[in-house]
Design a protein around this motif. Structure first.
Motif, PDB file in Angstrom:
ATOM      1  N   ILE A 229       0.848  -1.205   0.000  1.00  0.00           N
ATOM      2  CA  ILE A 229       0.000   0.000   0.000  1.00  0.00           C
ATOM      3  C   ILE A 229       0.882   1.253   0.000  1.00  0.00           C
ATOM      4  O   ILE A 229       0.502   2.294  -0.523  1.00  0.00           O
ATOM      5  N   VAL A 230       2.088   1.122   0.571  1.00  0.00           N
ATOM      6  CA  VAL A 230       3.068   2.216   0.521  1.00  0.00           C
ATOM      7  C   VAL A 230       4.335   1.679  -0.125  1.00  0.00           C
ATOM      8  O   VAL A 230       4.827   0.612   0.258  1.00  0.00           O
ATOM      9  N   THR A 231       4.815   2.420  -1.143  1.00  0.00           N
ATOM     10  CA  THR A 231       6.034   1.993  -1.823  1.00  0.00           C
ATOM     11  C   THR A 231       7.046   3.137  -1.782  1.00  0.00           C
ATOM     12  O   THR A 231       6.749   4.244  -2.232  1.00  0.00           O
ATOM     13  N   ILE A 232       8.200   2.847  -1.234  1.00  0.00           N
ATOM     14  CA  ILE A 232       9.265   3.857  -1.126  1.00  0.00           C
ATOM     15  C   ILE A 232      10.441   3.389  -1.981  1.00  0.00           C
ATOM     16  O   ILE A 232      10.910   2.262  -1.835  1.00  0.00           O
ATOM     17  N   ARG A 233      10.862   4.271  -2.892  1.00  0.00           N
ATOM     18  CA  ARG A 233      11.929   3.887  -3.820  1.00  0.00           C
ATOM     19  C   ARG A 233      13.076   4.892  -3.779  1.00  0.00           C
ATOM     20  O   ARG A 233      12.865   6.085  -4.001  1.00  0.00           O
ATOM     21  N   ASN A 234      14.258   4.408  -3.490  1.00  0.00           N
ATOM     22  CA  ASN A 234      15.499   5.208  -3.545  1.00  0.00           C
ATOM     23  C   ASN A 234      15.362   6.544  -2.821  1.00  0.00           C
ATOM     24  O   ASN A 234      15.787   7.587  -3.317  1.00  0.00           O
ATOM     25  N   LEU A 235      14.739   6.511  -1.675  1.00  0.00           N
ATOM     26  CA  LEU A 235      14.466   7.745  -0.941  1.00  0.00           C
ATOM     27  C   LEU A 235      15.719   8.213  -0.196  1.00  0.00           C
ATOM     28  O   LEU A 235      16.301   7.462   0.591  1.00  0.00           O
ATOM     29  N   THR A 236      16.099   9.447  -0.478  1.00  0.00           N
ATOM     30  CA  THR A 236      17.221  10.033   0.266  1.00  0.00           C
ATOM     31  C   THR A 236      16.780  11.346   0.881  1.00  0.00           C
ATOM     32  O   THR A 236      15.895  12.031   0.354  1.00  0.00           O
ATOM     33  N   LYS A 237      17.385  11.682   1.984  1.00  0.00           N
ATOM     34  CA  LYS A 237      17.136  12.976   2.611  1.00  0.00           C
ATOM     35  C   LYS A 237      18.437  13.481   3.207  1.00  0.00           C
ATOM     36  O   LYS A 237      19.029  12.833   4.087  1.00  0.00           O
ATOM     37  N   THR A 238      18.877  14.605   2.675  1.00  0.00           N
ATOM     38  CA  THR A 238      20.074  15.257   3.207  1.00  0.00           C
ATOM     39  C   THR A 238      19.652  16.626   3.705  1.00  0.00           C
ATOM     40  O   THR A 238      19.075  17.414   2.943  1.00  0.00           O
TER      41      THR A 238
END
Lengths: 308, 253
Positions: free
Chosen positions: A4-13
Motif C-alpha cells: 500500500i506504501v512503496t518507497i523507492r530510492n528515498l534520500t534525505k540530506t
C-alpha cells in the motif's frame, strides 16, 4: 499481499549536510503492522515525516496506494494518519473540537457519529468536553491517535506511540493497535521497545544510519537469526573449559555451568557430539536448560554490524 | 481546492477569539476609546479644524487604522506562530492542503477579527464625535483590503518569528511607528516640505489617506495611489508566502 506504501530510492540530506536517509527502499503491505526499530538518529522519524509530507525528500519517490506523495499529495495524504512522537496539542482546546479540527483539515465533512466511534474506541468519549490540559499523559496520546484517525485513514504512522508511558498503558495501546489492524488499517510504528515489536508486529524493519538493514517477517527473522544457548549444569561445577571440550563454543556460566551457543537452524547443532564428549572430559551431566535469543539480541547484533 | 481545510482553520481560530474575548476584542476597543478621550475630547477641543473637519472626527480613520493594522499583524502572526511553537504544525503540513488553503484559513480569520474590531471602534466613535461617512462602500472596501493585506503580512511575521520576542518585534518597532508617523493624527500637509517628501515613503500614509478620503472626501495622496499601494502590498505578501511554502523556509525541514 500487495504493497500500500512503496518507497523507492528515498534520500534525505539536511541543509547542514547530514544524510538522514540513504537510498531507502521499502514496501509496506496492506493491512500489516510493520515495526521500525532503530537507535536514536537512525532515520525513523525522518522516514515517517517524509512519507507524511512534513519533510521534503532530497530524491526518490513515495507512493501511497499508487498516489505520488509529491505530485498527487492530496490523494496520498488523505490515506495517511500520523501520530507524532511529541505530544503536540493545543492545551486549552477541548477534545472533541481538536479531533473535529483534524477531520476538517483533511477535507472531511462534519461527521460526529464517526468521531464518536473513534473516541469510544479509544476510551475518550467521556472526556470529549474536557480541555487537553486536564488530561493525563496517556489520554493525550490517545487524543493524538483520535486526531490521526478522524479522517478514517488507511495507513497509520505511529512514531514511538508508547515512549514514556507505563507498562499497563503500553499494553492498552497495543490492544488499540491490534483493533485498528482488525479494521483493515495498515500500521507502521517506530519504537525503541523491542518487546513492543515482538508483541504486535507482523514484520520487523531495522533501520540504522539512514539505511534499512532488513525487513522481514517477525517469526522468520527470529527463527533465522535467533541463536540458542544451552546451559549445562554439572555434578561438579567447573572454573574453566576442559581441554577435551576446546573444539566447542563454550563459556563458563556464573555458577560453574557450561554455556553452549549454537545455531538452532544449522544442519548440525553439535549437541549430540558435545554430550558424548562430556564423559571424556570427566564431567557428569546434572541438568540442561535452553534459551532462544530475543529480538533485542538480533537488533543489537544487526546494528553493531555483527549479524552477517 | 480543500475548502474543508480553510473552514476548519477559520472556525478553529475564531473559536480562540471567543475563548479570549477580553484580550481579543474588549482590550483594543477600550484602548482606542481612551485615545478618543485624550486626543479627541481633551486635547482635540483646543485644536482648530483640520481639512474642514473637527480634530476629534479627523483622527477617527487614523485611530481605526492604527488598531486594525496592529491587530491584523498580531492576530495572523500569532495564529501561525502558535502551532509552530507547540508543535501542532505537523498537522497542517501533513494535511491534504496547499499553502493557499492554509494561508486563507489563518488570514481570513485574522482579517475577520480585525474587521470586527475596526467596526466596533467606528461604532464607538459615534459616541464621542459627530461623524459623517461620505463614501461608506469605499470605507468598507479600504478597511477590508487593509485587514487582508496586513493579515498576510502578519502571517509572514509569524512564520519568520522563532520566539515570542521576534513575534512582537515588527508590530511594536515597525508597524506602530509607521502608523503614528503615517498621518494618523495629522494631515501630512501640516509637515514641513522636506518631511512631507520623506513621509511619502511610508506605505501607511497611503492607507490612512485613502481611508480618510472615504470618510471626509479629502486626502493627502490621490485615492488611486492609495488603492494601488494596498494592491501592490497584498500581491507582494502573497508572493512571499508562496515562496515560503515552496521552499519550506522555517516551516518544513
Amino acid at each position: 499481499m500487495a504493497d500500500i506504501v512503496t518507497i523507492r530510492n528515498l534520500t534525505k540530506t539536511y541543509g547542514d549536510g547530514f544524510e538522514a536517509l540513504k537510498s531507502v527502499n521499502l514496501g509496506i503491505r496492506k493491512g500489516e503492522i510493520l515495526a521500525l526499530l532503530g537507535p536514536n538518529g537512525a532515520g525513523k522519524t525522518t522516514l515517517i515525516s517524509t512519507v507524511c509530507g512534513i519533510t521534503r525528500p532530497t530524491s526518490g519517490t513515495i507512493t501511497v496506494r499508487g498516489h505520488d506523495t509529491l505530485k498527487d499529495f492530496r490523494a496520498a495524504r488523505r490515506l495517511i494518519g500520523l501520530v507524532p512522537q511529541e505530544i503536540s496539542l493545543e492545551p486549552f482546546e477541548r477534545v472533541m473540537n481538536t479531533v473535529r479540527f483534524s477531520r476538517g483539515l483533511f477535507g472531511g465533512g462534519r461527521d460526529d457519529a464517526h468521531l464518536e466511534r473513534v473516541l469510544r474506541q479509544l476510551s475518550l468519549w467521556d472526556k470529549r468536553d474536557a480541555r487537553i490540559l486536564e488530561l493525563s499523559g496517556g489520554m493525550k496520546r490517545r487524543v493524538l491517535i483520535a486526531k490521526a484517525l478522524s479522517h478514517d485513514p488507511r495507513v497509520l504512522f505511529l512514531d514511538e506511540p508508547t515512549a514514556g508511558v507505563d507498562v499497563e498503558l503500553r499494553r492498552d495501546m497495543w490492544r488499540v493497535v491490534e483493533g485498528l489492524k482488525a479494521d483493515g488499517v495498515t500500521i507502521i510504528l517506530t519504537t525503541h521497545y523491542i518487546e513492543e515489536a515482538e508483541a504486535i508486529a507482523d514484520r520487523i524493519g531495522i533501520i540504522a544510519g539512514g539505511d534499512i538493514l532488513l525487513v522481514e517477517e517477525k517469526a522468520a527473522l527470529m527463527q533465522r537469526m535467533g541463536q540458542k544457548q544451552m546451559e549445562i549444569q554439572l555434578q561438579d561445577p567447573v572454573t574453566e573449559v576442559p581441554a577435551a571440550l576446546a573444539d566447542f563454543d563454550l563459556q563458563i556460566g556464573g555458577d560453574g555451568t557450561l554455556i553452549y551457543t549454537y545455531d538452532a537452524q544449522g544442519e548440525r547443532t553439535g549437541i549430540t557430539r558435545l554430550f558424548s564428549a562430556l564423559p571424556d572430559a570427566g564431567l557428569v551431566l546434572r541438568d540442561v536448560q535452553t534459551r532462544q535469543s530475543s529480538l533485542e539480541d538480533i537488533f543489537v547484533n544487526l546494528v553493531n554490524g555483527d549479524a552477517a | 481546492m480543500n475548502i474543508g481545510a480553510i473552514r476548519a482553520i477559520y472556525v478553529f481560530e475564531m473559536a480562540r477569539t471567543f475563548r479570549t474575548l477580553l484580550q481579543s476584542i474588549v482590550s483594543p476597543v477600550l484602548s482606542t476609546s481612551l485615545y478618543f478621550v485624550v486626543f479627541g475630547a481633551a486635547i482635540g477641543s483646543r485644536i482648530d479644524q483640520v481639512e474642514g473637519v473637527s480634530y476629534g472626527a479627523f483622527i477617527v480613520p487614523g485611530l481605526i487604522m492604527l488598531t486594525v493594522l496592529v491587530q491584523s499583524v498580531n492576530n495572523a502572526a500569532f495564529g501561525i506562530y502558535f502551532p509552530k511553537f507547540i508543535g501542532t504544525i505537523y498537522e497542517l503540513l501533513s494535511a491534504p492542503a496547499s499553502f493557499v488553503e492554509i494561508t486563507a484559513g489563518y488570514v481570513l480569520a485574522a482579517a475577520t477579527k480585525s474587521l470586527v474590531i475596526g467596526l466596533i471602534i467606528l461604532a464607538t466613535s459615534f459616541f464621542f464625535v459627530d461623524l459623517t461617512i461620505l463614501h461608506p462602500v469605499w470605507m468598507l472596501a479600504f478597511l477590508v483590503l487593509t485587514c487582508l493585506s496586513f493579515s498576510l503580512f502578519g502571517f509572514i511575521i509569524g512564520i519568520w518569528a522563532q520566539n515570542f520576542e521576534q513575534l512582537q518585534l515588527v508590530p511594536l518597532l515597525v508597524v506602530t511607528p509607521l502608523v503614528f508617523l503615517g498621518g494618523s493624527f495629522y494631515s501630512i500637509a501640516m509637515l514641513p516640505p522636506f518631511w512631507q517628501t520623506v513621509t511619502l515613503f511610508n506605505p501607511v500614509v497611503y492607507l490612512v489617506s485613502g481611508f480618510r478620503w472615504a470618510f471626509f472626501g479629502a486626502s493627502d495622496v490621490p485615492v488611486l495611489a492609495s488603492l494601488a499601494a494596498i494592491v501592490v502590498f497584498t500581491v507582494a505578501c502573497i508572493a512571499v508566502i508562496a515562496l515560503i511554502f515552496r521552499t519550506g523556509w522555517r516551516i518544513r525541514k
